[in-house]
Write a protein that holds these residues in place. Structure first.
Motif, PDB file in Angstrom:
ATOM      1  N   THR A   1     -11.651 -60.834  55.016  1.00  0.00           N
ATOM      2  CA  THR A   1     -11.847 -61.366  56.359  1.00  0.00           C
ATOM      3  C   THR A   1     -12.673 -60.388  57.175  1.00  0.00           C
ATOM      4  OG1 THR A   1      -9.660 -62.422  56.273  1.00  0.00           O
ATOM      5  CG2 THR A   1     -10.719 -62.268  58.428  1.00  0.00           C
ATOM      6  N   ARG A   2     -13.806 -60.843  57.684  1.00  0.00           N
ATOM      7  CA  ARG A   2     -14.662 -60.057  58.580  1.00  0.00           C
ATOM      8  C   ARG A   2     -14.927 -58.647  58.050  1.00  0.00           C
ATOM      9  NH1 ARG A   2     -11.428 -62.930  62.153  1.00  0.00           N
ATOM     10  NH2 ARG A   2     -10.027 -61.170  62.474  1.00  0.00           N
ATOM     11  N   GLY A   3     -15.353 -58.569  56.804  1.00  0.00           N
ATOM     12  CA  GLY A   3     -15.763 -57.292  56.233  1.00  0.00           C
ATOM     13  C   GLY A   3     -14.646 -56.380  55.802  1.00  0.00           C
ATOM     14  N   THR A   4     -13.416 -56.884  55.762  1.00  0.00           N
ATOM     15  CA  THR A   4     -12.273 -56.081  55.352  1.00  0.00           C
ATOM     16  C   THR A   4     -11.472 -56.831  54.301  1.00  0.00           C
ATOM     17  OG1 THR A   4     -12.121 -55.015  57.512  1.00  0.00           O
ATOM     18  CG2 THR A   4     -10.164 -54.921  56.121  1.00  0.00           C
ATOM     19  N   GLY A   5     -11.061 -56.120  53.257  1.00  0.00           N
ATOM     20  CA  GLY A   5     -10.214 -56.701  52.226  1.00  0.00           C
ATOM     21  C   GLY A   5      -8.851 -56.048  52.242  1.00  0.00           C
ATOM     22  N   VAL A   6      -7.795 -56.860  52.232  1.00  0.00           N
ATOM     23  CA  VAL A   6      -6.434 -56.320  52.202  1.00  0.00           C
ATOM     24  C   VAL A   6      -5.637 -57.051  51.138  1.00  0.00           C
ATOM     25  CG1 VAL A   6      -6.434 -55.601  54.615  1.00  0.00           C
ATOM     26  CG2 VAL A   6      -5.661 -57.903  54.024  1.00  0.00           C
TER      27      VAL A   6
END
Length: 610
Positions: free
Chosen positions: A166-171
């Protein structure tokens, strides 16, 4: 605002680029493919500038260490239900043993997680932010991993944990149980690599083993120091090696930019370049802490970088990019808030255009110390060394910005003149190596003239000491170099008086030494700074040379207690809090530690027993 203590970070290096990992398992700083490249992750300088965290999802405590003889980091997380070990390294290439550490590296950050006992959940957070956080990468799933496109970067993350993007972040989260190992890797790929190269578990394991072996091979072959604080000296030797850019032989002053010399102040500089001074002193420290097989490469690099000429009518540039670049123009990055709101964040360094006369002495001093390692110097390098002496002989009377790179008016700094004396003194001794005896008579004449002038104009009866520059009574820790470089014996009454004056009037309540008093206004900057670890180690070294070995040990221990849990030092110590300040880890501080330990060892060997 990034607020994690500077000392909470550990260095990874492949002798090309660097990463810093904090105690909670987060990569807070990463540059590819060079030390001075724009960062891929820089949460160290701003919360939004990128990170890669692997940690237990719940409460935990952590301990960490480098694997013996390496810069491979092992962080052990202790949770209520499990013990988990995270291992981090910047990968070495396939031919990186002994003299070849750092050759042909894959630009690969390796991370493995092993559950030693119990079971618990892990949390992964991945947020690449190229170009110092300016670019939010476009993340896309690929079998076995995640690709990141943004700016000039094409990154491939190998992850066994599926990430929600999501929006350049992976969790993502996963459960790990006793005996299980997870393998991660971050690869700086090229745009031509299609499909993206995701690393298999056995590949990651093999490269990690190879990296451990490469560091241990280098340490075994090169680290033979036996004496006081042997572990600290060897660790410092590995740090200095880690700050060496293998392709060129350049040495960077530190791995980071803009970590402040005073919290909230403007003394924030980019240290990811090769200062002639710092690099030369690194070569000398490696003479103690590790066999400096880099000496030939380093002097060849300096001769090439300065190929535009140096001599009586052209000053030596005082610093270069790690590839030999001259233009290091400084600029600010206003989109970054800075560590603990210490702005501005700067890249580049305006000091590249300064005149600093001490560099001639540092280079020739290193050449003198490393004579046995300098084999078959080419004609260009010999001419370069000779030209350094000629430049010192002509320019020593000129004002400059000095060792501390003051941004105020140039002055006749005592240290600069002493180092011009060193340049000529060592050139005389190196005449046969340089292959030029025709200049020896002139070098000797000017050397003696400098010595007479320094003694006459550098001493202050009012201060009872040698002082910072001609015409002042202000103290400066750089005068500790007078005995260290052999300008005067350490037992000379004027030297002893200077040591006493510095210890009495240029130290804080902890007994750590300031460079100088900022309230004197010599550096042209607002605000205060911390005490300097290098200067404290200088004091210990000079005391040892003066025969005050017991006192030297006390001073050494004062500075050495600020080594963090994995053996790293910053540039300064905050007088109010005792926290490390400045770019990290700092080559200067590790140089000081190595040389002071060696001097104390030598002094204690001279003390009669029985």
């Amino acid at each position: 605002m990034s607020a994690t203590p500077i000392a909470d970070h550990a260095l990874l290096s492949d002798c090309h680029s660097s990463a810093l990992v904090d105690t909670s398992g987060s990569v807070e700083w990463l540059t590819f493919p060079r030390f001075d490249s724009p960062s891929v992750m820089a949460r160290l300088l701003d919360d939004h500038a990128g990170h890669w965290s692997i940690r237990p999802a719940g409460d935990f405590s952590s301990t960490r260490r480098y694997l013996d003889g390496t810069l491979v980091l092992e962080t052990t997380f202790h949770t209520p239900s499990a013990t988990v070990v995270l291992t981090d390294a910047l990968a070495m290439g396939p031919d990186n043993e002994g003299h070849r550490l750092g050759r042909d590296v894959p630009h690969l950050l390796l991370r493995t997680v092993t559950c030693v006992s119990g079971a618990d959940e892990l949390e992964v957070s991945y947020a690449p932010r190229p170009e110092y956080g300016l670019v939010v990468s476009l993340l896309s799933e690929t079998p076995g991993g995640v690709t990141a496109r943004g700016g000039a970067e094409w990154l491939v993350l190998t992850t066994p944990v599926p990430l929600s993007l999501t929006r350049g972040t992976g969790v993502g989260r996963t459960r790990i149980s006793a005996g299980q190992t997870l393998y991660f890797a971050l690869h700086r790929s090229t745009l031509e690599e299609t499909p993206a190269h995701v690393w298999a578990e056995d590949e990651i394991a093999a490269v990690l083993d190879r990296t451990v072996d490469a560091w241990r091979s280098w340490s075994t072959l090169h680290q033979s120091y036996e004496g006081p604080w042997q572990d600290l000296v060897h660790a410092s030797g590995r740090v200095l090696k880690a700050l060496t850019f293998q392709p060129s032989g350049a040495v960077v002053a530190a791995a980071t930019t803009s970590l402040p010399e005073g919290v909230g102040g403007e003394r924030n500089w980019d240290y990811r370049y090769s200062w002639v001074r710092d690099a030369s002193l690194t070569m000398e420290a490696l003479w103690v802490a590790a066999c400096p097989d880099e000496a030939d490469d380093f002097f060849a690099f300096m001769a090439t970088a300065a190929a535009s000429g140096v001599g009586p009518d052209r000053a030596l540039q005082i610093m270069f990019g790690v590839g030999g670049e001259h233009d290091l123009s400084e600029r600010s990055l206003p989109h970054l808030s800075g560590w603990r709101d210490s702005a501005p964040v700067r890249v580049g360094n305006g000091a590249w255009g300064q005149q600093q006369l001490d560099v001639y002495g540092e280079l020739l001093g290193a050449a003198s110390r490393l004579t046995d390692q300098l084999h078959d110097l080419d004609a260009d390098t010999r001419r370069f060394l000779s030209a350094l002496a000629d430049a010192a002989a002509v320019r020593w009377r000129e004002p400059d910005q000095g060792i501390w790179e003051v941004r105020g008016a140039p002055r006749h700094f005592l240290h600069s003149r002493v180092m011009c004396w060193v340049a000529l003194d060592r050139a005389v001794a190196l005449a046969d190596v340089i292959g030029d005896r025709s200049r020896v008579g002139e070098w000797q004449r000017v050397r003696d003239q400098i010595a007479e002038t320094v003694v006459r104009e550098g001493w202050s009866d009012t201060a009872g000491a040698f002082t910072q520059y001609v015409g002042t009574d202000a103290l400066d820790a750089s005068t500790l170099m007078l005995p260290i470089v052999g300008f005067l014996p350490a037992t000379d009454p004027r030297v002893l008086a200077t040591l006493d004056a510095i210890e009495e009037r240029l130290t804080d309540e902890r007994g750590l030494v300031y460079r100088y008093r900022t309230e004197d206004g010599v550096d042209g900057l607002a605000g205060e700074e911390g005490t300097f670890l290098l200067c404290t180690f200088w004091l210990a070294q000079a005391l040892a040379m003066a025969g005050r070995a017991e006192r030297a040990r006390e001073v050494f221990e004062r500075a050495a207690r600020y080594v963090n849990d994995v053996g790293l030092l910053g540039e300064e110590v905050d007088p109010a809090t005792g926290e490390l300040l400045g770019n990290f880890p700092q080559a200067f501080s590790h140089i000081g530690l190595v040389n002071a330990a060696w001097a104390i060892a030598e002094a204690e060997q001279r003390v009669p027993t029985g």
